[in-house]
Write an enzyme that holds these catalytic residues in place. Structure first.
Site, mmCIF file in Angstrom:
data_model
loop_
_atom_site.group_PDB
_atom_site.id
_atom_site.type_symbol
_atom_site.label_atom_id
_atom_site.label_comp_id
_atom_site.label_asym_id
_atom_site.label_seq_id
_atom_site.Cartn_x
_atom_site.Cartn_y
_atom_site.Cartn_z
ATOM 1 N N SER A 43 24.397 1.682 -41.309
ATOM 2 C CA SER A 43 25.039 0.652 -42.129
ATOM 3 C C SER A 43 26.108 -0.002 -41.268
ATOM 4 O O SER A 43 27.068 0.654 -40.865
ATOM 5 C CB SER A 43 25.648 1.250 -43.399
ATOM 6 N N ARG A 44 25.931 -1.295 -40.984
ATOM 7 C CA ARG A 44 26.866 -1.955 -40.069
ATOM 8 C C ARG A 44 28.204 -2.261 -40.733
ATOM 9 O O ARG A 44 29.151 -2.607 -40.051
ATOM 10 C CB ARG A 44 26.222 -3.235 -39.529
ATOM 11 N N VAL A 45 28.267 -2.158 -42.056
ATOM 12 C CA VAL A 45 29.556 -2.291 -42.727
ATOM 13 C C VAL A 45 30.327 -0.979 -42.647
ATOM 14 O O VAL A 45 31.542 -0.957 -42.458
ATOM 15 C CB VAL A 45 29.351 -2.736 -44.191
#
Length: 524
Positions: A383-385
């Site tokens: 998850s890049r967040v």
């Protein structure tokens, strides 16, 4: 014969009667006045002619003023969307069955681009790609209609993704957190539980203010009916709109479905609501678009997909975002689903979508076959967040959890060779097996945040180390029940997003150890 002809005609006698003369004169005057005052109106309209009909497409000659994506009306009630605007012809995507069309039929413009109904009337309803009801709840009464293709919000209207969207799944919320406004791809082979992850996420929004839109593209009608039944059974259909373009529907409806569903969701977002949309799945959407493009003679590219297939999905997913407060403050979170073949993540469509989205949840058929459900491959998922959209209490457990579990996966593969292992390695394997059991979760059973954190904290701190792997599930249920009953204040603190301080952490571990000991020694 002479006698019959000499008889008086009663009808003629009535006409000549003096009593009818004033009435006839008045009638003639009214007709004469109406005719003299009538001004004929000449209505000009463009009329085209169908020159060819294919499977889901038609070629039309005429209509020189037609615009891109305009809704066209054919004879017999068939509708289509202008797609290819060539100098001498128009390529039309049909939105109804093509069997009712023949070459030579007339086609007229409607003067409006393809649009769908939006608003509160759609909540709890099942509709098709054009917003027509597919359930038995009667007609819709929408407040507005929006075009299916709309520009994405400008960059300056967007806000950072900071608010979490809980899925209720421990493996996702702890290791792959999703934020409101994020686009998280779910991909895996057939029958690995992709739809189950999305449905659990919808069910987990029951006590939140998040509205949901589920878009089924190319699915079997029986599978969609079962899913609708599940949503209704768990009370989730009340805040969900289901958009269906089944595998038996024309490819035009399958192509339009995700864009129509997004317009329905955007209406809520632009009114300050938080919305979750699920595209199930974009692999079939891409195949429908490839079919239409090849029939309309668009140049094929890699794997026969048209060259703009990347732009097709990027302009769809760019509409998902979190708006700034001065633009409503709503959000649209997207969970697109993609099917892979033999775990080939480098195929054309999966590669495109991985590069468009903000992370991916990869489901492993190997884990699925071992009964590790949800079958999330933690090593290949991301998850890049990240922690930006994760409740603060998770930070007390997630870092150590990911490290411990990753080490376990590597050591487990190494230990299969039968090498003699030291005590520290054996301990890592023992704890890793129990963490894997903890990450298992039944379908349609999303878990509250406080209970997730209590169970994960107990796993990383070794509370389950003395429990046999086959009893970890029972011990987990005991810990969850103890937290609900004994620590309501701590649960509320975690639910509100506060950090897990030392006192709360200590109380959670104490309650967890007591609950596990009661399982290990029920007479104690």
């Amino acid at each position: 014969m002479t006698e019959m002809n000499d008889r008086p005609d009663p009808f003629r006698e009535d006409l000549d009667a003096p009593a009818l003369s004033p009435l006839l004169d008045a009638t003639f005057d009214v007709v004469e006045t109406a005719v003299s005052e009538h001004t004929p109106r000449v209505m000009l309209r463009e009329v085209g002619t169908v020159t060819a009909v294919g499977e889901g497409i038609a070629h039309v000659r005429g209509l020189p003023s037609a615009q891109s994506e305009e809704l066209l009306q054919f004879e017999g009630g068939v509708r289509g969307m202008a797609f290819n605007l060539d100098p001498d012809a128009i390529g039309v995507i049909l939105l109804d069955e093509s069997e009712r069309l023949d070459a030579g039929d007339e086609v007229t413009r409607t003067g409006r681009v393809l649009d769908v109904p939006v608003g509160e009337a759609l909540l709890g309803r099942v509709v098709d790609s054009l917003g027509r009801p597919r359930d038995d709840e009667g007609p819709l009464h929408p407040t507005d209609r929006w075009a299916v293709e709309r520009p994405a919000p400008p960059i300056m209207h967007r806000a950072p993704v900071r608010t979490p969207l809980q899925t209720g799944l421990k493996a996702v919320d702890a290791l792959l957190p999703i934020g409101r406004g994020q686009r998280e791809l779910i991909l895996g082979d057939r029958q690995t539980g992709k739809t189950a992850v999305a449905v659990d996420t919808i069910l987990n929004q029951h006590d939140t203010d998040v509205l949901c839109v589920y878009c089924a593209v190319g699915q079997r009608n029986a599978a969609v009916a079962e899913l609708i039944g599940t949503l209704r059974e768990h009370g989730a259909l009340d805040y969900t709109t289901v958009v269906v373009a089944g595998g038996d529907d024309p490819p035009g409806l399958q192509f339009v479905a995700p864009f129509a569903a997004t317009s329905m969701a955007e209406h809520f977002m632009e009114h300050g609501r938080d919305v979750l949309i699920v595209y199930d799945d974009l692999t079939r959407h891409a195949q429908a678009y490839r079919e239409l493009s090849l029939l309309l003679r668009r140049p094929p590219g890699r794997e026969a997909y048209p060259g703009d297939i990347f732009y097709l999905h990027s302009r769809l997913l760019e509409r998902s975002t979190h708006l700034r407060d001065d633009h409503g403050g709503g959000s649209l979170t997207a969970l697109p689903i993609v099917e892979t073949e033999a775990q080939n993540l480098s195929a054309y469509i999966p590669t495109n979508l991985i590069s468009i989205t903000d992370g991916q949840i990869v489901l492993s058929p190997g884990l699925f076959q071992k009964g590790v459900l949800p079958a999330v491959d933690v090593g290949r998922s991301v998850s890049r967040v990240g922690g930006q959209a994760q409740p603060a209490a998770y930070q007390a457990v997630t870092g150590e959890l990911r490290l411990t579990y990753s080490q376990f996966q590597e050591l487990e593969a190494f230990a299969r060779f039968g090498t003699r292992l030291d005590e520290e390695t054996r301990q890592t394997l023992r704890r890793g097996r129990r963490i894997r059991e903890v990450l298992k979760q039944d379908q349609y059973a999303p878990m509250p945040v406080a209970e997730q954190i209590a169970v994960l904290l107990a796993a990383t701190e070794g509370v389950f180390d003395a429990v046999p792997p086959e009893q970890v599930g029972e011990a987990e249920r005991a810990v969850r029940a103890a937290v609900r009953e004994e620590l309501p204040a701590v649960s509320e603190q975690i639910r509100k997003g506060r950090e897990l301080d030392e006192e709360a952490r200590s109380r959670l571990l104490t309650v967890a150890r007591t609950a596990v000991e009661s399982i290990a020694d029920p007479d104690g």
